[in-house]
Design a protein around this motif. Structure first.
Motif, short mmCIF file in Angstrom:
data_model
loop_
_atom_site.label_atom_id
_atom_site.label_comp_id
_atom_site.label_asym_id
_atom_site.label_seq_id
_atom_site.Cartn_x
_atom_site.Cartn_y
_atom_site.Cartn_z
N TRP A 1 53.16 -9.22 -12.25
CA TRP A 1 52.07 -8.04 -12.66
C TRP A 1 50.98 -8.77 -12.49
O TRP A 1 49.57 -8.55 -11.57
N PHE A 2 50.50 -10.48 -12.81
CA PHE A 2 49.42 -11.05 -12.21
C PHE A 2 49.53 -12.05 -10.92
O PHE A 2 49.37 -13.52 -10.85
N GLU A 3 50.76 -12.05 -10.22
CA GLU A 3 50.83 -12.46 -9.13
C GLU A 3 49.88 -13.17 -8.64
O GLU A 3 50.46 -14.27 -8.00
N GLY A 4 48.68 -12.30 -8.03
CA GLY A 4 47.58 -13.59 -7.18
C GLY A 4 46.59 -14.37 -7.84
O GLY A 4 46.25 -15.25 -7.85
N ALA B 1 59.49 -22.82 -1.92
CA ALA B 1 58.81 -21.40 -1.95
C ALA B 1 59.67 -21.04 -0.73
O ALA B 1 60.43 -21.68 0.08
N GLY B 2 60.21 -19.81 -1.50
CA GLY B 2 61.22 -19.17 0.08
C GLY B 2 62.75 -20.01 -0.23
O GLY B 2 63.17 -19.03 0.31
N SER B 3 62.86 -20.34 -0.85
CA SER B 3 64.69 -20.87 -1.44
C SER B 3 65.08 -19.97 -1.43
O SER B 3 66.64 -19.62 -1.62
N GLY C 1 46.79 -17.81 -7.11
CA GLY C 1 45.25 -17.75 -6.12
C GLY C 1 45.32 -19.10 -6.33
O GLY C 1 44.95 -20.30 -6.29
N LYS C 2 45.77 -19.80 -7.23
CA LYS C 2 45.89 -21.80 -7.74
C LYS C 2 46.33 -21.82 -7.01
O LYS C 2 46.28 -23.49 -7.26
N SER C 3 48.44 -21.94 -7.01
CA SER C 3 48.75 -23.11 -6.22
C SER C 3 49.53 -22.68 -4.59
O SER C 3 49.43 -23.41 -4.21
N GLY C 4 49.53 -22.04 -4.68
CA GLY C 4 49.54 -20.95 -3.05
C GLY C 4 51.26 -20.66 -3.55
O GLY C 4 51.22 -19.10 -2.35
N SER C 5 51.73 -20.29 -4.43
CA SER C 5 53.00 -19.34 -4.25
C SER C 5 52.98 -19.90 -5.58
O SER C 5 52.85 -20.41 -6.88
N VAL C 6 54.12 -18.14 -6.75
CA VAL C 6 54.25 -18.47 -7.21
C VAL C 6 55.37 -19.49 -8.25
O VAL C 6 55.33 -20.27 -8.78
N GLU C 7 56.43 -19.63 -6.82
CA GLU C 7 57.00 -21.52 -7.15
C GLU C 7 56.54 -22.38 -7.20
O GLU C 7 57.06 -23.10 -8.28
N LYS C 8 55.59 -23.01 -6.35
CA LYS C 8 54.73 -23.81 -6.76
C LYS C 8 54.12 -23.91 -7.91
O LYS C 8 53.88 -25.29 -8.53
N PHE C 9 53.35 -22.58 -8.48
CA PHE C 9 52.99 -22.83 -9.65
C PHE C 9 53.83 -23.47 -10.86
O PHE C 9 53.71 -23.98 -12.07
N ILE C 10 55.39 -22.45 -11.06
CA ILE C 10 55.80 -23.55 -11.99
C ILE C 10 56.54 -24.03 -11.54
O ILE C 10 57.35 -24.74 -12.92
N ALA C 11 56.50 -25.25 -10.98
CA ALA C 11 57.83 -26.35 -10.52
C ALA C 11 57.43 -26.89 -10.73
O ALA C 11 58.65 -27.78 -11.85
N PRO C 12 55.74 -27.39 -11.41
CA PRO C 12 55.70 -28.78 -12.37
C PRO C 12 56.28 -27.97 -13.87
O PRO C 12 57.32 -29.31 -14.61
#
Length: 244
Positions: free
Chosen positions: A197-200, A227-229, A204-215
């Motif tokens: 729902w709020f992917e953007g 991302a993409g794996s 927008g913050k980290s470049g991808s959802v995966e990069k945002f949630i990684a830490p």
């Protein structure tokens, strides 16, 4: 002369009003009493709504000028707490309900008092929080009174520790296997629909959802992802009331 000076200061302070409590201690008192094991005791909250109502009145008395004089963390904490407190009030005003969606247009009703006007929960979330602060962790702080939400925190958000509070909310949410999990065998990353729902916001913050949630995954002891794996699939959202 001394008495006159004391009287002058008393009148001045009365005119200015008491300083706003940025610890939001009154809301913390409500949450500590009514939130247990991430569930809300709506029955008891409805029976004793006084402190919640008084807290919402205190928020409504803050002027826009005063609000704008605060730093971003104070503003964010104020608005997240306002959203959560107003949501609790909405639910108890219609309780008993099995879901917030049983209430007609729950996010569109203009019943949240702020800056001398009434706005909707949607307005607070989308037009104030999301629009004005580049911080997707907001999605882990606001609570929609549903099982699928990040859990309602058992204390109010405070500017002094907002970063650590929001980080903890994110870690706990991503550690909940019912909402977010990795199936390495199938190569699938299951995520809450919130990330759809709020992917953007996250991209927008980290470049991808995966990069945002990684830490947050790694700090929660979960395997991180690139991302993409993995293929992303979204879990079902639980709209049942987050009540006891």
């Amino acid at each position: 002369m001394k008495k006159l000076l004391l009287l002058f200061f008393a009148i001045t302070l009365t005119g200015l009003g008491a300083a706003f409590d940025h610890t939001h201690s009154d809301f913390t008192a409500v949450l500590k009493k009514r939130v247990k094991n991430e569930e809300v005791d709506y029955h008891e909250l409805k029976a004793s709504p006084g402190k919640l109502g008084a807290y919402l009145v205190a928020l409504s008395e803050v002027t826009e000028k005063e609000f704008e004089s605060w730093n971003d963390d104070r503003q964010k904490a104020f608005l997240i707490n306002l959203y959560n407190a107003a949501t609790l009030k909405l639910v108890i005003d219609h309780y008993p309900v099995k879901s917030i969606k049983d209430i007609r247009s729950p996010w569109k009703q203009k019943r949240v008092k702020i800056f001398g006007r009434a706005v909707s929960l949607d307005h607070v979330e989308h037009e104030m929080l999301r629009k004005n602060y580049d911080d997707p962790r907001i999605h882990f702080g606001v609570n929609c009174a549903s099982g699928g939400c990040p859990a309602l925190r058992g204390e109010a958000f405070q500017a002094a520790k907002l970063d650590s509070q929001l980080d903890e909310q994110a870690r706990k949410f991503l550690a909940d296997g019912n909402k977010n999990r990795i199936d390495s065998g199938k190569g699938i990353l299951y995520l809450s629909p919130i990330f759809d729902w709020f992917e953007g916001d996250f991209v927008g913050k980290s470049g991808s959802v995966e990069k945002f949630i990684a830490p947050f995954l790694s700090s929660a002891g979960r395997k991180s992802v690139e991302a993409g794996s993995l293929k992303i699939k979204y879990t079902d959202y639980d709209w049942s009331l987050n009540g006891r």
